[in-house]
Design an enzyme around this catalytic site. Structure first.
Site, PDB file in Angstrom:
ATOM      1  N   LYS A 161     -69.616  20.514 -25.280  1.00  0.00           N
ATOM      2  CA  LYS A 161     -67.937  20.215 -25.880  1.00  0.00           C
ATOM      3  C   LYS A 161     -68.200  18.334 -24.898  1.00  0.00           C
ATOM      4  O   LYS A 161     -68.998  18.662 -23.685  1.00  0.00           O
ATOM      5  CB  LYS A 161     -67.134  20.802 -25.497  1.00  0.00           C
ATOM      6  CG  LYS A 161     -66.535  21.731 -26.585  1.00  0.00           C
ATOM      7  CD  LYS A 161     -65.738  22.906 -27.576  1.00  0.00           C
ATOM      8  CE  LYS A 161     -65.287  23.434 -28.064  1.00  0.00           C
ATOM      9  NZ  LYS A 161     -65.022  24.460 -27.963  1.00  0.00           N
TER      10      LYS A 161
ATOM     11  N   ARG B  21     -70.292  31.540 -26.586  1.00  0.00           N
ATOM     12  CA  ARG B  21     -70.379  31.214 -28.303  1.00  0.00           C
ATOM     13  C   ARG B  21     -71.290  29.942 -27.922  1.00  0.00           C
ATOM     14  O   ARG B  21     -70.556  28.783 -27.256  1.00  0.00           O
ATOM     15  CB  ARG B  21     -69.100  30.931 -28.840  1.00  0.00           C
ATOM     16  CG  ARG B  21     -69.673  30.238 -30.095  1.00  0.00           C
ATOM     17  CD  ARG B  21     -67.604  30.045 -31.105  1.00  0.00           C
ATOM     18  NE  ARG B  21     -68.018  29.711 -32.723  1.00  0.00           N
ATOM     19  CZ  ARG B  21     -68.158  27.938 -32.387  1.00  0.00           C
ATOM     20  NH1 ARG B  21     -68.368  27.096 -31.226  1.00  0.00           N
ATOM     21  NH2 ARG B  21     -68.458  27.763 -33.998  1.00  0.00           N
TER      22      ARG B  21
END
Length: 336
Positions: free
Chosen positions: A280, A315
């Protein structure tokens, strides 16, 4: 004023006899940070935590989709989209998606998370029919090939979840925490599937415009507590619910860091925790990696920080690298 308790999770082999096991897992605690909205935080001993909170923090978590919550589990990301921020366009053909899922399983993935709608900042909504066409055939292909690894469907929409579950999915992973489609909780409950409820502030197209919180850690905790209660009322038992604080979804870099530092607080919800921070933007900002593909080392660092706080699901895009790092960490902790 309400008090919240964030266990100070530890993995050291020299564990005091008075230590409490966190969520029935691999970490333990003797103290917690007591948090209030009207006072500074303070450190308290575990015997000062209310009994009901201790029970929520320590109760062993039930298996989710057959996966034990007594160890960390890796959820491999499979975006069958043309526009996801990291791997859009790489796996949006059935054969490529199937091959990548099987490779992630060989690399050590415990679950495959299949998504047909990008939820990156600024992303537009995808029509249901298109999202179904992207996801359900991949699930059917994997099940048809004899793949038994649990599969989650990453969607906000009941129609998409219904088709995915019929094709063989085991878990509904809703980035909107059952706030987008009012039919989705019922579809999930009726199927008997597990659910992951993620916090977000705003929809993907606007969520990063100007995210603000009074106290991001406590605000996200309270929001997730409400969504868990909502899901239970809709017929989904707490034992089938996973919670996700939603790193990067309506959060600044500082918000993300505060949530990661405070992850152990979310064990108080009595559910397994999922951490989804892989590649991210904030990792690139802090780690000086503009290209998402160059953020694997930072992603692994954040993953290990989560596991050190007892997070049960990671994840991630990079299964092999994360699995190797996790194996080494567990060996150091004496858990190999």
């Amino acid at each position: 004023m309400r008090r919240y308790y964030r266990p100070i999770a530890q993995t050291d082999l020299h564990r005091p006899t008075s230590a409490l096991t966190l969520a029935g897992g691999w970490t333990w605690f003797t103290h917690a940070e007591e948090l209030r909205r009207d006072a500074p935080p303070r450190l308290v001993a575990a015997d000062q935590i209310p009994d009901a909170v201790v029970q929520a923090l320590t109760a062993p978590r039930a298996d989710v989709t057959g996966l034990a919550m007594t160890r960390p589990n890796l959820m491999g990301i499979l975006n069958v989209t043309p526009d996801s921020f990291s791997d859009g366009g790489r796996f949006n053909v059935l054969e490529a998606a199937h091959a990548h899922a099987e490779q992630m399983i060989r690399d050590g993935a415990d679950m495959i998370d299949i998504g047909g709608e990008s939820t990156r900042p600024g992303a537009a909504e995808v029509p249901e029919a298109e999202e179904i066409a992207r996801t359900a055939p991949v699930i059917a292909s994997l099940r048809g090939a004899g793949v038994t690894t649990p599969i989650s469907i990453d969607t906000r929409k009941a129609a998409v979840a219904r088709e995915a579950l019929a094709a063989g999915a085991d878990l509904v992973n809703d980035v909107a925490g059952f706030t987008f489609d009012p039919a989705l909780p019922g579809v999930t409950a009726q199927s008997g599937a597990a659910a992951c409820l993620m916090h977000t502030q705003g929809t993907p197209d606007v969520m990063q415009a100007d995210p603000r919180y009074d106290d991001v850690l406590l605000d996200v905790y309270d929001w997730l507590a409400q969504r868990v209660d909502f899901a239970i009322a809709a017929g989904i038992p707490r034992a089938r619910i996973v919670v996700d604080p939603g790193i990067g979804f309506g959060k600044t870099t500082q918000h993300n860091l505060a949530l990661i530092r405070g992850l152990s607080l979310f064990h108080g919800l009595g559910c397994p925790i999922l951490l989804g921070a892989s590649r991210k933007r904030f990792i690139g900002v802090i780690g000086n990696a503009q290209d998402a593909a160059d953020r694997t080392p930072g992603s692994v660092a954040i993953a290990l920080a989560g596991v050190a706080q007892g997070v049960q699901f990671l994840r991630v895009h990079d299964i092999a690298e994360t699995r190797q790092a996790l194996t080494l960490a567990q060996a150091v902790w004496g858990q190999a």
